[in-house]
Design a protein around this motif. Sequence first.
Motif, mmCIF file in Angstrom:
data_model
loop_
_atom_site.group_PDB
_atom_site.id
_atom_site.type_symbol
_atom_site.label_atom_id
_atom_site.label_comp_id
_atom_site.label_asym_id
_atom_site.label_seq_id
_atom_site.Cartn_x
_atom_site.Cartn_y
_atom_site.Cartn_z
ATOM 1 N N ARG A 128 -2.318 47.608 4.996
ATOM 2 C CA ARG A 128 -3.499 47.953 4.191
ATOM 3 C C ARG A 128 -4.576 46.870 4.299
ATOM 4 O O ARG A 128 -5.770 47.178 4.359
ATOM 5 N N ALA A 129 -4.132 45.632 4.339
ATOM 6 C CA ALA A 129 -5.096 44.541 4.456
ATOM 7 C C ALA A 129 -5.852 44.649 5.782
ATOM 8 O O ALA A 129 -7.083 44.505 5.836
ATOM 9 N N LEU A 130 -5.111 44.955 6.848
ATOM 10 C CA LEU A 130 -5.742 45.123 8.153
ATOM 11 C C LEU A 130 -6.731 46.292 8.126
ATOM 12 O O LEU A 130 -7.870 46.187 8.608
ATOM 13 N N ALA A 131 -6.308 47.388 7.499
ATOM 14 C CA ALA A 131 -7.171 48.560 7.407
ATOM 15 C C ALA A 131 -8.456 48.212 6.651
ATOM 16 O O ALA A 131 -9.564 48.560 7.077
ATOM 17 N N ALA A 132 -8.309 47.496 5.534
ATOM 18 C CA ALA A 132 -9.476 47.144 4.728
ATOM 19 C C ALA A 132 -10.421 46.245 5.524
ATOM 20 O O ALA A 132 -11.646 46.398 5.459
ATOM 21 N N GLU A 133 -9.839 45.335 6.298
ATOM 22 C CA GLU A 133 -10.665 44.437 7.106
ATOM 23 C C GLU A 133 -11.502 45.238 8.110
ATOM 24 O O GLU A 133 -12.701 45.010 8.275
ATOM 25 N N ARG A 134 -10.870 46.223 8.761
ATOM 26 C CA ARG A 134 -11.597 47.041 9.742
ATOM 27 C C ARG A 134 -12.694 47.874 9.075
ATOM 28 O O ARG A 134 -13.788 48.025 9.598
ATOM 29 N N LEU A 135 -12.383 48.419 7.893
ATOM 30 C CA LEU A 135 -13.382 49.220 7.182
ATOM 31 C C LEU A 135 -14.582 48.352 6.824
ATOM 32 O O LEU A 135 -15.737 48.782 6.936
ATOM 33 N N THR A 136 -14.297 47.135 6.385
ATOM 34 C CA THR A 136 -15.390 46.227 6.036
ATOM 35 C C THR A 136 -16.268 45.976 7.258
ATOM 36 O O THR A 136 -17.495 45.964 7.163
ATOM 37 N N ARG A 137 -15.609 45.783 8.412
ATOM 38 C CA ARG A 137 -16.372 45.532 9.634
ATOM 39 C C ARG A 137 -17.273 46.699 9.983
ATOM 40 O O ARG A 137 -18.321 46.544 10.588
ATOM 41 N N LEU A 138 -16.857 47.909 9.613
ATOM 42 C CA LEU A 138 -17.677 49.090 9.878
ATOM 43 C C LEU A 138 -18.686 49.312 8.768
ATOM 44 O O LEU A 138 -19.305 50.379 8.691
ATOM 45 N N GLY A 139 -18.826 48.336 7.869
ATOM 46 C CA GLY A 139 -19.867 48.435 6.853
ATOM 47 C C GLY A 139 -19.525 49.351 5.705
ATOM 48 O O GLY A 139 -20.413 49.940 5.087
ATOM 49 N N ILE A 140 -18.246 49.501 5.383
ATOM 50 C CA ILE A 140 -17.877 50.316 4.226
ATOM 51 C C ILE A 140 -17.722 49.393 3.029
ATOM 52 O O ILE A 140 -16.870 48.512 3.023
ATOM 53 N N PRO A 141 -18.565 49.579 2.012
ATOM 54 C CA PRO A 141 -18.535 48.664 0.872
ATOM 55 C C PRO A 141 -17.252 48.833 0.057
ATOM 56 O O PRO A 141 -16.697 49.920 -0.011
ATOM 57 N N GLU A 142 -16.802 47.748 -0.532
ATOM 58 C CA GLU A 142 -15.606 47.734 -1.383
ATOM 59 C C GLU A 142 -14.417 48.389 -0.694
ATOM 60 O O GLU A 142 -13.714 49.217 -1.264
ATOM 61 N N ALA A 143 -14.196 47.991 0.564
ATOM 62 C CA ALA A 143 -13.177 48.647 1.374
ATOM 63 C C ALA A 143 -11.786 48.673 0.738
ATOM 64 O O ALA A 143 -11.134 49.717 0.756
ATOM 65 N N PRO A 144 -11.296 47.561 0.148
ATOM 66 C CA PRO A 144 -9.927 47.616 -0.382
ATOM 67 C C PRO A 144 -9.753 48.727 -1.411
ATOM 68 O O PRO A 144 -8.735 49.409 -1.418
ATOM 69 N N ALA A 145 -10.774 48.931 -2.260
ATOM 70 C CA ALA A 145 -10.661 49.982 -3.272
ATOM 71 C C ALA A 145 -10.791 51.363 -2.639
ATOM 72 O O ALA A 145 -10.133 52.316 -3.054
ATOM 73 N N ARG A 146 -11.626 51.450 -1.595
ATOM 74 C CA ARG A 146 -11.868 52.753 -0.980
ATOM 75 C C ARG A 146 -10.662 53.271 -0.215
ATOM 76 O O ARG A 146 -10.627 54.433 0.179
ATOM 77 N N LEU A 147 -9.674 52.406 0.026
ATOM 78 C CA LEU A 147 -8.475 52.863 0.727
ATOM 79 C C LEU A 147 -7.773 53.980 -0.028
ATOM 80 O O LEU A 147 -7.094 54.808 0.566
ATOM 81 N N ASP A 148 -7.931 53.999 -1.357
ATOM 82 C CA ASP A 148 -7.247 55.019 -2.140
ATOM 83 C C ASP A 148 -8.082 56.276 -2.316
ATOM 84 O O ASP A 148 -7.688 57.196 -3.030
ATOM 85 N N ALA A 149 -9.223 56.325 -1.657
ATOM 86 C CA ALA A 149 -10.051 57.525 -1.748
ATOM 87 C C ALA A 149 -9.629 58.526 -0.680
ATOM 88 O O ALA A 149 -9.016 58.171 0.325
ATOM 89 N N TYR A 150 -9.984 59.777 -0.909
ATOM 90 C CA TYR A 150 -9.703 60.841 0.050
ATOM 91 C C TYR A 150 -10.934 61.079 0.908
ATOM 92 O O TYR A 150 -12.062 60.783 0.484
ATOM 93 N N PRO A 151 -10.741 61.664 2.093
ATOM 94 C CA PRO A 151 -11.880 61.850 2.993
ATOM 95 C C PRO A 151 -13.062 62.568 2.347
ATOM 96 O O PRO A 151 -14.209 62.208 2.588
ATOM 97 N N HIS A 152 -12.792 63.562 1.473
ATOM 98 C CA HIS A 152 -13.924 64.316 0.922
ATOM 99 C C HIS A 152 -14.779 63.471 -0.013
ATOM 100 O O HIS A 152 -15.859 63.891 -0.404
ATOM 101 N N GLU A 153 -14.276 62.301 -0.391
ATOM 102 C CA GLU A 153 -15.064 61.450 -1.280
ATOM 103 C C GLU A 153 -16.043 60.561 -0.517
ATOM 104 O O GLU A 153 -16.739 59.757 -1.116
ATOM 105 N N PHE A 154 -16.055 60.723 0.815
ATOM 106 C CA PHE A 154 -16.999 59.966 1.643
ATOM 107 C C PHE A 154 -18.059 60.918 2.193
ATOM 108 O O PHE A 154 -17.800 62.104 2.382
#
Lengths: 321, 325
Positions: A128-154
């Motif tokens: 999960r930490a690795l995933a959050a790091e990659r999301l952050t690199r792609l400019g997704i704000p608050e990536a660690p919290a967004r990991l628990d979101a579903y695709p339709h919430e983006f």
Amino acid sequence: MTLLQVRDLRTHFLTRAGAVKAVDGVSFELGRGEILGLVGESGSGKSVTGFSLIGHVDPPGRVVGGSIRFDGQELVGLAPPRMRELRGRRIAMVFQDPGATLNPVLTIGQQMVLAVQAHRRLPERDARALAAERLTRLGIPEAPARLDAYPHEFSGGMRQRVAIAMALLHGPDLIIADEPTTALDVSIQAQILVEMRALARESGTALIWISHDLAAVAAVADRIMVMYAGRIVEAGPVRATLAAPRHPYTRGLLDSLPATTEPGARLRQIPGHTPALLSLPPGCPFAPRCGYADATCMTAPPVIEQDGRMARCHHLLEPSP
Amino acid sequence: MPGYIIQRLLQAGLVMLAMSALVFAGVHAIGNPIDLLISPDATQDIRAAAIAHYGLDQPLWRQYLAFLGRLLSGDLGRSLVFNIPVTELVFSRMPATLELALSAVLIGAVIGVPLGMWAGYRPDSVVSRGIMAVSVLGFSVPTFWVGLILILTFAVNLGWLPAGSRGPTVEVFGIGWSFLTLEGLRFMLLPALNLSLFKLALMIRLARAGTREAMLSDTVKFARAAGLSEFTILRHHVLRLISIPLVTVFGLEFGSTLAFAVVTETIFSWPGVGKLIIDSITSLDRPVMVGYLVLVAFLFVTLNLVVDLSYALLDPRLRRGRHAA
Ligand SMILES: Nc1ncnc2c1ncn2[C@@H]1O[C@H](COP(=O)(O)OP(=O)(O)OP(=O)(O)O)[C@@H](O)[C@H]1O
Ligand code: SF4
Ligand SMILES: [Mg+2]
């Protein structure tokens, strides 16, 4: 340095009606970190080329001939478990519609953890930490919290960023992006395009950018390949090729762009439509639609290579004045 | 979400009201129970007294209102035959049916879903064709016939398992369950298998159709492109994608088995609710019939509600209202 060397790749769909030659003798090379645009009308075989590279052509399709050398390793005929080890780890793929590619009933985190653990024995927390790091690199704000979101919430653009972050998880050498921006708003398209180009440059990842959109390819790619009826009809550095196409089909694609015609004038569409791959005419498959066709075009056109460019035509176009 | 729940509860109430009226009217159309209850040579006085005692001299709508009033206070009347409250009677039979129905549905799901997923994953393989043949059999062979064959084979010829009735029970929370002992399970195995065959067939069908569709989706293509193993894709991505129709059918099948395990319970002399309703129909025990049907309606309405609400758990897109277009 060459990363990928494709020689005479043939991928056919063996249907009841006969062999659909979706990819029929494609050859090209790709250097490390190079960005290659692959363009062509719908049905020309762009996606099938991409799926052939990752060893996942839908049945009844099959790679029936040719060679794909990836970093010195032959991929055609590679045992499926070996191929699976490469997929996602060294060769990644991103698709057109992120709304359809992400699983709607799993959280982003669950999906990314599965993708991490496909290649690395990492405990869930580290994955999960690795995933959050990659999301952050792609400019997704608050990536660690967004990991628990579903695709339709983006939003659509954010979803595609998530998909790209997934493709980048293992730091692949090659990403195949199959029309990654076609389903998005125009403004988002441009953003993603620029970001992906920057990411590829920064990490030295080679990129094959599949698109109908010549303008997008002109903006990202170093080199361009134009595909028609399962073959490469023209290839070369992107600027030189688009500035002075040598193949009549490339010319036709350019002329049908809104930006190249006078405002208000009708777009000059290429007449006719892509041929049925089951019943290709002998000789040049573009002949029925080509304004330059003559009797010689009833024989297979030669491949002409000149100053780093290639075209497959009997009557190469001269640069227009 | 709360608005949605209230709306669903109101709907459920309306359905129950309509159902109770229908059942009440329907059962009154099938005959006069008083003829069964008192001997034909009883005097007019005794007859009139009995009719008045059971409220059968009142106009139908009054009887219905009285029935509805009692219904709302949880009173479904007394059995004319057993002379105990209908609720007590039905609930005393319920655990037997409950454990039978649940094990049948579980057997169907636990075996049927993996088989169906395999058949959807490799639709052209020999194994898949075999699985589909089993499913066609499950749909087309009548339950009573399978029940008889099971009894003949395993009880009469092989003598491995008992031919019928319920095994010893163990009390938990004051209710007797037979699935807790090995001996009890021996009695339950044949009727549970008998009941599960149709559910197995149904689960195979559903899982196969869902899996075939899911395997062609971009989600699976993308998961493959990420290098996930086929097993992981089936286990994590596909199973979740196909779970909604499976849960729906699981819930509704469970409900209908609770209500209508009549044939199997009769064949295996299983002392459950199904057998009770058959007995009460033969003896025209009207309160039991009415009470039973109302309880069944209640059961279905509740199960539907639970299934609907569980969608929200399974499908995150439904969880927060409808804002995601
Ligand atoms: N499953 C299949 N069965 C038979 N033929 C197929 C199948 N998939 C693709 N093809 C054939 O392969 C050809 C090339 O398809 P492909 O998807 O590569 O086109 P594309 O260039 O990516 O087009 P688009 O721009 O629409 O994505 C199609 O014209 C079709 O005839
Ligand atoms: S070979 Fe002939 S028909 Fe084909 S593109 Fe060239 S000129 Fe046109
Ligand atoms: Mg495509």
